[in-house]
Design an enzyme around this catalytic site. Structure first.
Site, mmCIF file in Angstrom:
data_model
loop_
_atom_site.group_PDB
_atom_site.id
_atom_site.type_symbol
_atom_site.label_atom_id
_atom_site.label_comp_id
_atom_site.label_asym_id
_atom_site.label_seq_id
_atom_site.Cartn_x
_atom_site.Cartn_y
_atom_site.Cartn_z
ATOM 1 C CE1 TYR A 116 -36.224 6.541 14.990
ATOM 2 C CE2 TYR A 116 -36.682 7.678 17.070
ATOM 3 C CZ TYR A 116 -36.835 7.200 15.809
ATOM 4 O OH TYR A 116 -37.761 7.613 15.018
ATOM 5 C CD GLU A 204 -37.105 6.202 11.588
ATOM 6 O OE1 GLU A 204 -37.759 6.350 12.548
ATOM 7 O OE2 GLU A 204 -37.443 4.583 11.109
#
Length: 396
Positions: A116, A204
């Site tokens: 991530y 993101e």
């Protein structure tokens, strides 16, 4: 957009959300690796795209919600038959209140690990924060709640931008494999630059997939842009698609309300963005969870008030409603008439309603209100506490 409403949306940390395919186009233009993909709006287009891209491939619903995979909005097809079946299943499906009208057909990534990376604003620190975690592919909020140490954070001074050493430090602190650390750091720096250049609230990649050849590929992409900055980005503003809004937000447009749906169970109706925001803050202060922001505007007549109640009652998450009306242009007696008219349509009021009236014709309004249908409180604090109590009783 109403200026006060824009401020309210900003305070609620809301933004214009790009679809995955739109964000990936922007990411790819800056050099972030993304899988080959094509957008499709019909089963035939999806099958043709799958044939061109090759199997296996992913069929991914393009709607503004998270958790698409768990909700059945992402399927992996191994052949033409599966591609056709999955496209038929996903196109037209209701996904968390959104109708799926388009899918992204995407090359499947043969991965060995998922990471991530993300950038957002840390309002507590008053600075942007870059984040890296080796626990990609799952809800990052869950990771933050269960194991906050699993997310490495690096705050950035916006005057200087992200230095290379900061990206490397975040990657190192997260425990990323040294074989790919340099590439991940490069992606993180690029993501920060995108976040800054586009006045984003969030940027993101989850997951950033790692292949057996130690390549990193953005298998998903999020880019949410601050509403107040869209005038600087007309090319992004053009990407906003009203047809993919939540059904309640569509209804709000029909009624010409300033409305934002939230995740709680206390419905909020007021006249004026500042008044609604104050009510929202008090709901939070007294331990409740706001379900919406709904501003009926000044001068609201009885029919407009009835429409506002229809809006809030239509939200299945709402367990109690609080009205906060301060009369100026809006008259308290008109509000009271609207509340009575709306509630008298029901054999039984579906959810408890708490009313606080003040200002112009407030006393007249209090006399008009049918107290068999609503709960009346003299102060805003008392009204909010009562509504929160009602909502908690339903939860219990």
């Amino acid at each position: 957009m109403n200026g006060f409403y824009a401020k309210a949306r900003h305070r609620l940390n809301l933004a214009m959300r790009l679809h995955e395919y739109q964000a990936k186009e922007i990411f790819a233009d800056t050099g972030i690796p993304v899988p080959e993909s094509r957008l499709a709006t019909s089963v035939e287009e999806a099958v043709a795209a799958a044939e061109d891209i090759g199997y296996p491939c992913a069929i991914k619903a393009q709607v503004h919600v998270g958790g698409r995979g768990k909700a059945g909005g992402i399927k992996l097809a191994d052949d033409e038959g599966e591609a056709e079946a999955y496209a038929e299943d996903i196109l037209g499906m209701d996904l968390k209140g959104y109708t799926v009208d388009q899918v992204l057909v995407e090359e499947a990534v043969d991965f060995t690990n998922e990471l991530y990376v993300g950038v957002t604003m840390d309002r507590g620190e008053g600075k942007p924060v870059a984040m890296v975690s080796t626990r990609g592919g799952v809800d990052i909020e869950e990771v933050a709640a269960e194991d906050p140490e699993a997310i490495a954070r690096e705050h950035v001074d916006p005057a200087f931008g992200m230095h290379p050493y900061q990206a490397r430090k975040a990657v190192y602190d997260a425990g990323v494999d040294p074989a790919i650390a340099g590439d991940v750091a490069k992606v993180l720096r690029t993501l920060y630059d995108l976040w800054t250049a586009n006045d984003a609230s969030d940027a993101e990649i989850n997951p950033l997939m790692v292949t057996a050849d130690d390549e990193v590929i953005a298998a998903d992409a999020v880019l949410n842009v601050d509403d107040d900055a869209l005038f600087r980005h007309p090319e992004l503003a053009e990407m906003e698609e009203e047809t993919f809004e939540d059904d309640l937000e569509k209804k709000a447009h029909e009624y010409d309300f300033d409305y934002v749906r939230l995740s709680g169970n206390v419905g909020i109706i007021g006249n004026g963005a500042g008044l609604v925001m104050t009510t929202l803050d008090l709901v939070d202060y007294y331990g409740g969870d706001p379900a919406n922001f709904l501003d009926v505007g000044g001068g609201a007549k009885a029919d407009r008030i009835a429409n506002a109640l229809d809006m809030v009652f239509s939200d299945d998450n709402v367990d109690a409603v609080v009205f906060n009306i301060f009369g100026g242009i809006t008259r308290g007696d008109e509000v009271a008439k609207g509340i009575n008219e709306a509630l008298e349509q029901f054999d039984e009021v579906p959810k408890p309603v708490v009313v606080r009236l003040a200002g112009t014709n407030a006393e007249e309004g209090m006399e008009i209100l049918n107290t068999d249908l609503v709960n009346v409180e003299g102060t805003l604090e008392d009204a909010v506490q009562r509504a929160v109590e009602f909502a908690k009783e339903v939860e219990a």
